[in-house]
Motif scaffolding. Sequence first.
Motif, PDB file in Angstrom:
ATOM      1  N   ALA A 308       0.843  -1.194   0.000  1.00 21.06           N
ATOM      2  CA  ALA A 308       0.000   0.000   0.000  1.00 21.06           C
ATOM      3  C   ALA A 308       0.875   1.239   0.000  1.00 21.06           C
ATOM      4  CB  ALA A 308      -0.913  -0.016   1.225  1.00 21.06           C
ATOM      5  N   ARG A 309       0.546   2.199  -0.873  1.00 19.60           N
ATOM      6  CA  ARG A 309       1.338   3.426  -0.971  1.00 19.60           C
ATOM      7  C   ARG A 309       1.177   4.249   0.301  1.00 19.60           C
ATOM      8  NH1 ARG A 309       1.449   8.359  -0.868  1.00 19.60           N
ATOM      9  NH2 ARG A 309      -0.689   8.197  -0.139  1.00 19.60           N
ATOM     10  N   ILE A 310       2.288   4.765   0.809  1.00 16.63           N
ATOM     11  CA  ILE A 310       2.257   5.698   1.931  1.00 16.63           C
ATOM     12  C   ILE A 310       3.129   6.895   1.596  1.00 16.63           C
ATOM     13  CG2 ILE A 310       1.804   3.913   3.664  1.00 16.63           C
ATOM     14  CD1 ILE A 310       4.756   4.015   4.399  1.00 16.63           C
ATOM     15  N   ASP A 311       2.812   8.047   2.200  1.00 15.05           N
ATOM     16  CA  ASP A 311       3.644   9.233   2.023  1.00 15.05           C
ATOM     17  C   ASP A 311       4.991   9.032   2.719  1.00 15.05           C
ATOM     18  OD1 ASP A 311       1.730  10.567   0.579  1.00 15.05           O
ATOM     19  OD2 ASP A 311       1.011  11.777   2.263  1.00 15.05           O
ATOM     20  N   ASN A 312       6.003   9.722   2.196  1.00 13.01           N
ATOM     21  CA  ASN A 312       7.315   9.762   2.858  1.00 13.01           C
ATOM     22  C   ASN A 312       7.807   8.358   3.202  1.00 13.01           C
ATOM     23  OD1 ASN A 312       7.371  12.631   2.837  1.00 13.01           O
ATOM     24  ND2 ASN A 312       6.031  12.639   4.632  1.00 13.01           N
ATOM     25  N   GLN A 313       7.857   7.518   2.156  1.00 14.05           N
ATOM     26  CA  GLN A 313       8.261   6.131   2.342  1.00 14.05           C
ATOM     27  C   GLN A 313       9.709   5.936   1.922  1.00 14.05           C
ATOM     28  OE1 GLN A 313       6.071   3.352  -0.126  1.00 14.05           O
ATOM     29  NE2 GLN A 313       6.266   1.718   1.392  1.00 14.05           N
ATOM     30  N   PHE A 314      10.496   5.330   2.806  1.00 17.20           N
ATOM     31  CA  PHE A 314      11.856   4.966   2.458  1.00 17.20           C
ATOM     32  C   PHE A 314      11.851   3.869   1.400  1.00 17.20           C
ATOM     33  CE2 PHE A 314      13.363   6.377   6.881  1.00 17.20           C
ATOM     34  CZ  PHE A 314      14.016   7.494   6.392  1.00 17.20           C
ATOM     35  N   ILE A 315      12.946   3.757   0.647  1.00 20.02           N
ATOM     36  CA  ILE A 315      13.022   2.741  -0.399  1.00 20.02           C
ATOM     37  C   ILE A 315      12.928   1.327   0.165  1.00 20.02           C
ATOM     38  CG2 ILE A 315      14.313   4.161  -2.041  1.00 20.02           C
ATOM     39  CD1 ILE A 315      16.807   2.494  -1.136  1.00 20.02           C
ATOM     40  N   TRP A 316      13.239   1.140   1.448  1.00 22.95           N
ATOM     41  CA  TRP A 316      13.124  -0.193   2.048  1.00 22.95           C
ATOM     42  C   TRP A 316      11.750  -0.420   2.681  1.00 22.95           C
ATOM     43  CZ3 TRP A 316      16.885   3.394   3.292  1.00 22.95           C
ATOM     44  CH2 TRP A 316      16.683   4.154   4.442  1.00 22.95           C
ATOM     45  N   GLY A 317      10.789   0.482   2.420  1.00 21.55           N
ATOM     46  CA  GLY A 317       9.398   0.214   2.713  1.00 21.55           C
ATOM     47  C   GLY A 317       8.811   0.834   3.953  1.00 21.55           C
ATOM     48  N   ASN A 449      18.698  15.511   5.820  1.00 19.75           N
ATOM     49  CA  ASN A 449      18.160  14.691   6.910  1.00 19.75           C
ATOM     50  C   ASN A 449      17.565  13.365   6.435  1.00 19.75           C
ATOM     51  OD1 ASN A 449      18.850  16.518   8.918  1.00 19.75           O
ATOM     52  ND2 ASN A 449      16.904  17.602   8.783  1.00 19.75           N
ATOM     53  N   GLY A 450      18.248  12.753   5.508  1.00 21.63           N
ATOM     54  CA  GLY A 450      17.785  11.454   5.031  1.00 21.63           C
ATOM     55  C   GLY A 450      16.694  11.505   3.983  1.00 21.63           C
ATOM     56  N   GLN A 451      16.312  12.712   3.516  1.00 21.65           N
ATOM     57  CA  GLN A 451      15.241  12.816   2.521  1.00 21.65           C
ATOM     58  C   GLN A 451      15.600  12.103   1.220  1.00 21.65           C
ATOM     59  OE1 GLN A 451      12.223  14.462   2.966  1.00 21.65           O
ATOM     60  NE2 GLN A 451      12.756  14.740   5.113  1.00 21.65           N
ATOM     61  N   GLY A 452      16.884  11.982   0.939  1.00 20.49           N
ATOM     62  CA  GLY A 452      17.308  11.331  -0.300  1.00 20.49           C
ATOM     63  C   GLY A 452      16.973   9.857  -0.366  1.00 20.49           C
ATOM     64  N   PHE A 453      16.577   9.246   0.767  1.00 23.75           N
ATOM     65  CA  PHE A 453      16.192   7.844   0.762  1.00 23.75           C
ATOM     66  C   PHE A 453      14.706   7.640   0.519  1.00 23.75           C
ATOM     67  CE2 PHE A 453      20.043   7.675   3.505  1.00 23.75           C
ATOM     68  CZ  PHE A 453      20.805   6.900   2.660  1.00 23.75           C
ATOM     69  N   LEU A 454      13.963   8.717   0.344  1.00 23.62           N
ATOM     70  CA  LEU A 454      12.527   8.604   0.101  1.00 23.62           C
ATOM     71  C   LEU A 454      12.253   8.266  -1.361  1.00 23.62           C
ATOM     72  CD1 LEU A 454      11.232  11.636   2.196  1.00 23.62           C
ATOM     73  CD2 LEU A 454      11.337   9.223   2.866  1.00 23.62           C
ATOM     74  N   ILE A 455      11.118   7.607  -1.604  1.00 21.53           N
ATOM     75  CA  ILE A 455      10.789   7.138  -2.949  1.00 21.53           C
ATOM     76  C   ILE A 455      10.258   8.254  -3.835  1.00 21.53           C
ATOM     77  CG2 ILE A 455       9.260   5.612  -4.268  1.00 21.53           C
ATOM     78  CD1 ILE A 455       9.336   3.692  -1.868  1.00 21.53           C
ATOM     79  N   HIS A 456       9.448   9.161  -3.294  1.00 18.43           N
ATOM     80  CA  HIS A 456       8.651  10.036  -4.153  1.00 18.43           C
ATOM     81  C   HIS A 456       9.393  11.207  -4.795  1.00 18.43           C
ATOM     82  CE1 HIS A 456       8.359  12.186  -0.240  1.00 18.43           C
ATOM     83  NE2 HIS A 456       8.275  13.264  -0.992  1.00 18.43           N
ATOM     84  N   PRO A 457      10.460  11.817  -4.186  1.00 15.87           N
ATOM     85  CA  PRO A 457      10.961  13.058  -4.782  1.00 15.87           C
ATOM     86  C   PRO A 457      11.770  12.847  -6.051  1.00 15.87           C
ATOM     87  CG  PRO A 457      11.603  12.839  -2.457  1.00 15.87           C
ATOM     88  CD  PRO A 457      11.138  11.502  -2.923  1.00 15.87           C
ATOM     89  N   ARG A 458      11.672  13.798  -6.940  1.00 14.99           N
ATOM     90  CA  ARG A 458      12.720  13.963  -7.950  1.00 14.99           C
ATOM     91  C   ARG A 458      13.883  14.607  -7.227  1.00 14.99           C
ATOM     92  NH1 ARG A 458       8.746  16.730 -12.327  1.00 14.99           N
ATOM     93  NH2 ARG A 458       8.116  14.856 -13.465  1.00 14.99           N
ATOM     94  N   TYR A 459      15.078  14.168  -7.560  1.00 17.53           N
ATOM     95  CA  TYR A 459      16.181  14.590  -6.707  1.00 17.53           C
ATOM     96  C   TYR A 459      17.435  14.849  -7.521  1.00 17.53           C
ATOM     97  CZ  TYR A 459      18.845  14.939  -2.429  1.00 17.53           C
ATOM     98  OH  TYR A 459      19.630  15.406  -1.409  1.00 17.53           O
ATOM     99  N   ALA A 460      17.898  16.088  -7.554  1.00 18.45           N
ATOM    100  CA  ALA A 460      19.171  16.435  -8.184  1.00 18.45           C
ATOM    101  C   ALA A 460      20.161  16.721  -7.066  1.00 18.45           C
ATOM    102  CB  ALA A 460      19.026  17.653  -9.086  1.00 18.45           C
ATOM    103  N   PRO A 461      20.988  15.750  -6.656  1.00 15.74           N
ATOM    104  CA  PRO A 461      21.857  15.910  -5.496  1.00 15.74           C
ATOM    105  C   PRO A 461      22.766  17.113  -5.599  1.00 15.74           C
ATOM    106  CG  PRO A 461      21.833  13.653  -6.243  1.00 15.74           C
ATOM    107  CD  PRO A 461      21.142  14.461  -7.290  1.00 15.74           C
ATOM    108  N   SER A 462      23.040  17.720  -4.449  1.00 16.02           N
ATOM    109  CA  SER A 462      23.951  18.863  -4.324  1.00 16.02           C
ATOM    110  C   SER A 462      23.512  20.049  -5.158  1.00 16.02           C
ATOM    111  CB  SER A 462      25.387  18.451  -4.710  1.00 16.02           C
ATOM    112  OG  SER A 462      25.808  17.353  -3.932  1.00 16.02           O
ATOM    113  N   GLY A 463      22.288  20.039  -5.656  1.00 17.70           N
ATOM    114  CA  GLY A 463      21.778  21.164  -6.430  1.00 17.70           C
ATOM    115  C   GLY A 463      22.403  21.296  -7.794  1.00 17.70           C
ATOM    116  N   LYS A 464      23.105  20.283  -8.268  1.00 14.91           N
ATOM    117  CA  LYS A 464      23.766  20.349  -9.569  1.00 14.91           C
ATOM    118  C   LYS A 464      22.853  19.736 -10.628  1.00 14.91           C
ATOM    119  CE  LYS A 464      28.338  19.966  -7.484  1.00 14.91           C
ATOM    120  NZ  LYS A 464      29.531  19.114  -7.299  1.00 14.91           N
ATOM    121  N   PRO A 465      22.386  20.509 -11.582  1.00 12.91           N
ATOM    122  CA  PRO A 465      21.447  19.984 -12.566  1.00 12.91           C
ATOM    123  C   PRO A 465      22.132  19.124 -13.612  1.00 12.91           C
ATOM    124  CG  PRO A 465      22.000  22.252 -13.082  1.00 12.91           C
ATOM    125  CD  PRO A 465      22.665  21.942 -11.771  1.00 12.91           C
TER     126      PRO A 465
END
Length: 484
Positions: A308-317, A449-465
């Motif tokens: 079941a989909r949940i908000d703010n879900q880590f890749i490990w569930g 704060n660990g947001q990079g492990f979440l499933i939902h965001p598009r993510y360009a690390p370090s702000g580098k496009p």
Amino acid sequence: MKKTTLITALLLFCTVTFANNVQVSTISYNAAAQQVSFTLTWENSWDLTGGGPPGNHDAVWVFIKCQTGSDVWSHAQISTTPSSHTLGNSLALAQPAAMNTYGVLIKRGTLGFGNINGGNNVSLQLSSPAGITAIQVFAIEMVYISEGAFGIGHSNPATDAFDVATISNENMIPAGSLRVNPADIPAAFPKGYKAFYVMKYEISQGQYTDFLNTLTRTQQTARVATDISGTIVTNQYVMSNQASLTQFNHIMCPATLPVAGSVIFSCGVPEKACNFLGWADYSSYLDWAGLRPFTEIEFEKICRGFDARIDNQFIWGTPYSFAQLPTSLGTVDADLTTETTIWSDAVTNPNNYANVSQNYITGGRLMRCGFPGSKPTNRILSGAAYFGAMEMAGNASEYVIQVLDDGLLFTNENGNGDVTDAPLTWPSNITASGVNFKGGSFRTPLAANGQGFLIHPRYAPSGKPVLTNNNRYDYMGGRGALSL
């Protein structure tokens, strides 16, 4: 990935390939019958088809490169008739009804899990070319992503994510339906409902080194950052274009190069995930291997599966919890084939911290592929996504095709093994709106704060496009998928 060259009585040379835990050895070629034979082994195999979640299997994608009297390597074609191939008793064709001329998928022969050990002889029938004088066999571990509906998105309109939705088919999705798609998403754009395969691990430095070593000098020059067009090289670490080891990339060339002909590259830590991959490097590798990129919707399928989909879900569930993230990396056996962390063991990780590599903790570092899965464990201690793919966040970030602009031209067409002839539907002149990343990297900053492990965001690390084909940063890596 280590490589050993063998000389046969027929002066045909073959390679023994190691990539993480998969090994191809004892290679031979019967020129009269056009058959390539070898032994295949790998660790931590499973086939849970028909059982409880995830109810899938892993497999190995095997493909062959050959020479026919010159020093140019080309992709061998494999017969699509299942009965023309023979496999050991412990092995089976993973997709006999969907054979691919550019490679073959091999899985364990019985239900269950465990290591595929020695004695598993494979004989593949080639359909072309004739007159082969040299053979190389390559193997990449894959994970089967089962067909079925799944949830995507986030209920907060402020996040850079899809609206909450269920993907229940591959039909066209009207513009605006998912909030971040200003145009229709065509039916041909892969949405993850249909079954496909994805690499179990990220592209390793050993795999990328082997790729480089099958290219012509001109092709090699385009796929590394260092200028290798001359004969003297100072910046021998070719992906970072530096004279000394920089940000964990160990791929090197010699200080003195031949005037003509290909360069022979080496890698001191072949099991390490490969970083500094520009989009053109990444897509060229996948084309060479007969694989393809995957989409941001498929990324969510790989990670969420049928839960079941949940908000703010880590890749490990599990739901987001900063308390689940460790306060130190805890590296063990750094840069060795056994590299891992103390968090992969329940005994040394009684707090059930996630086993990850990311720079919100002190001393983030790029780790070897599969570093969290060295012991039988749960998804949290292995950092595994739903279907068993490893390191979908942290380590190196994952390239994905976005549902925007140039990305909407993308289809599920696999590569054909020829780096000069990539599918026309793949982005070739990328823009920031057509290709992006999901999953943080070992360089994701403390503020995340660990947001990079979440499933939902598009993510360009370090702000580098992602701006050009050959922008190469130390967080850029990825893996490929395979359509059926």
